[in-house]
Design an enzyme around this catalytic site. Structure first.
Site, PDB file in Angstrom:
ATOM      1  CE  LYS A 135     -38.909  21.535 -12.425  1.00  0.00           C
ATOM      2  NZ  LYS A 135     -40.349  21.267 -12.204  1.00  0.00           N
TER       3      LYS A 135
ATOM      4  CB  SER B  61     -44.108  22.043 -10.549  1.00  0.00           C
ATOM      5  OG  SER B  61     -44.010  21.304  -9.361  1.00  0.00           O
TER       6      SER B  61
ATOM      7  CB  SER C 113     -40.898  21.022  -8.296  1.00  0.00           C
ATOM      8  OG  SER C 113     -41.325  20.831  -9.628  1.00  0.00           O
TER       9      SER C 113
HETATM   10  N1  GLN Z   1     -46.087  19.920  -5.315  1.00  0.00           N
HETATM   11  C1  GLN Z   1     -46.528  18.816  -6.093  1.00  0.00           C
HETATM   12  C2  GLN Z   1     -45.723  17.581  -5.726  1.00  0.00           C
HETATM   13  O1  GLN Z   1     -44.930  17.690  -4.868  1.00  0.00           O
HETATM   14  C3  GLN Z   1     -46.433  19.119  -7.547  1.00  0.00           C
HETATM   15  C4  GLN Z   1     -45.070  19.003  -8.102  1.00  0.00           C
HETATM   16  C5  GLN Z   1     -45.012  19.216  -9.570  1.00  0.00           C
HETATM   17  O2  GLN Z   1     -45.939  19.756 -10.182  1.00  0.00           O
HETATM   18  N2  GLN Z   1     -43.936  18.744 -10.153  1.00  0.00           N
HETATM   19  O3  GLN Z   1     -45.885  16.541  -6.278  1.00  0.00           O
END
Ligand code: GLN
Length: 446
Positions: free
Chosen positions: A52, A151, A127
């Site tokens: 990532k 995410s 994400s």
């Molecule tokens: N969807 C969540 C957010 O937007 C989690 C994102 C994540 O785990 N990095 O914060």
């Protein structure tokens, strides 16, 4: 490694998972490993892996999918990268994500839209959408993602693969571009549960460069993986199968419960009464921490600097206005507001108190149960563009994954069937440092 790059070139036009390929260096590393010889008991040696793009890689562009870091080449490797190198794994490139990991669909990336591996009109989740789509499409056997509020688990669910968010403190965050430091964890995506355990073996452990890593010994996560679930006590929170969870998802989870019962586990309903506050608490805490962590992107020390600026104030304001996308700005404003003198008690402090209640809910359940089971996400993958203009709906979709991060627990998503040709994810949540229980249950189920 050569075959992996050939596969990536064939599949990239379909999924658009990568932001940067590391072809030359990866082939060079592969040749070096061939020359050195492979350690016979290192099953990961020579296996390509995708990373990532919020995990820093020495001399290899690391963008966090932000214009702010479009041309950023780190001068050091994250601890997990050093550990993968020690395991002789090969970094093939950097994967797309939501900007600074803020989002649930990978659509806030400043650079491209990644597609779901099963249906190119659908989001890959987020994400870590690139990390999930790359594994699900067969580009790579494994990838690393990060999980702050879901995410890793939600994109694993949307793409029908295995995704693990380890216990907070299990894996070093040194070199992970910080979003919310009390919630972030790095973890692996793989096709199978056992592969996932092998990659977690390689990246876990205490690190002097991250004071929040734990001194807990790291077991071999594959040990006992085939021992089955006979006698295991599994709790299903009624809140996780309530309103807002789609019928097809509920049906798949009910099937999974029957499977676990057939395998000899005892499954019972419980309650996590404060989980309904999880989303509110999370968006205050995560945004507050993000507003502080992202202060470093000031146009001076890192990345993008606006052209045509006259004063110092203008360097800050213009660089940040032009370098950050809308979602990142929204979080910075929300976080700054929550931490302000007049609002701190009503927002940040209150959220921290409710976070403790959420932790206590879990602790109570784990007095009697080995695992918690539920869906990973309330629906299957939705259409690209469908929710991006509606942040609150997007935030509410994290309701099933967020409590795990708030309590620092390990959680894993594994495939549990399909609906309308799209995968459904089953989430298993264990007490702190009980990743082995997750792998054992996941292995029995898959
Ligand atoms: N969807 C969540 C957010 O937007 C989690 C994102 C994540 O785990 N990095 O914060």
């Amino acid at each position: 490694t050569k075959a992996t790059f050939a596969g990536i070139k064939e599949k990239e036009p379909v999924v658009d998972a990568f932001l940067t390929l590391n072809e030359e260096k990866a082939l060079q590393t592969a040749r070096e490993i061939d020359a050195q010889g492979i350690d016979a008991d290192n099953v990961l040696a020579g296996i390509p892996i995708g990373i990532k793009d919020n995990i820093v890689t020495k001399d290899l562009r690391t963008t966090a999918a932000s214009k702010m870091l479009e041309n950023f080449e780190p001068i050091y490797d994250a601890t997990v990268m050093e550990k993968l190198q020690a395991a002789q794994m090969i970094n093939v490139g950097k994967l797309n994500m939501d900007e600074f990991a803020m989002g649930s669909s990978t659509e806030t990336s400043a650079f491209k839209k990644t597609k779901n591996a099963w249906d190119q009109t659908k989001v890959p989740g987020g994400s870590s959408g690139g990390s999930a789509a790359a594994v699900a499409s067969g580009e790579v056997l494994a990838s690393l993602g990060s999980d702050t509020g879901g995410s890793i688990r939600q994109p694993a669910a949307f793409n029908g693969i295995v995704g693990m968010k380890p216990t907070y403190g299990r894996v070093s965050r040194y070199g992970l571009i910080a979003f919310a430091s009390s919630l972030d964890q790095i973890g692996p995506f793989t096709r199978t549960v056992k592969d996932n355990a092998l990659v977690l073996n390689a990246i876990s452990g205490q690190d002097a460069r991250d004071f929040t890593t734990s001194a807990q010994p790291v077991p071999d996560f594959t040990q006992g993986i085939a021992d089955g679930v006979k006698g295991m006590k599994i709790a299903v929170p009624k809140e996780y199968l309530g309103e807002g969870v789609a019928e097809d998802v509920k049906a798949a989870i009910k099937n999974a419960i029957t499977t676990f019962e057939t395998l000899g586990a005892k499954v019972e309903e419980v309650s996590l009464p404060h989980s309904k506050y999880g989303v509110g608490v999370y968006y205050i805490i995560a945004s507050s921490e993000a507003s502080s962590n992202l202060e470093r992107f000031d146009g001076i020390r890192y990345g993008y600097r606006a052209p045509d600026v006259k004063t110092l104030e203008e360097v800050y304001v213009k660089s940040r206005s032009q370098g950050f996308g809308d979602e990142v700005k929204r979080r910075i404003m929300l976080g700054t507001f929550s931490l302000s003198a007049g609002t701190y008690d009503a927002f940040f402090k209150k959220a921290a108190q409710v976070r403790t209640l959420i932790c206590q809910d879990f602790a109570k359940v784990y007095q009697d149960y080995d695992l918690i089971l539920g869906p990973t996400a309330p629906t299957v993958a939705y259409g690209l563009g469908e929710k991006i203009d509606d942040p609150v709906t997007m935030y509410m979709n994290d309701i099933l994954t967020i409590p795990t991060n708030l309590a620092g627990l390990p959680g894993m998503s594994i495939p549990a069937g399909f609906s309308q040709g799209l995968p459904i994810g089953l989430q298993l949540i264990a007490p702190q440092f009980a990743e082995q229980t997750l792998y054992r249950a996941g292995y029995a189920f898959e």
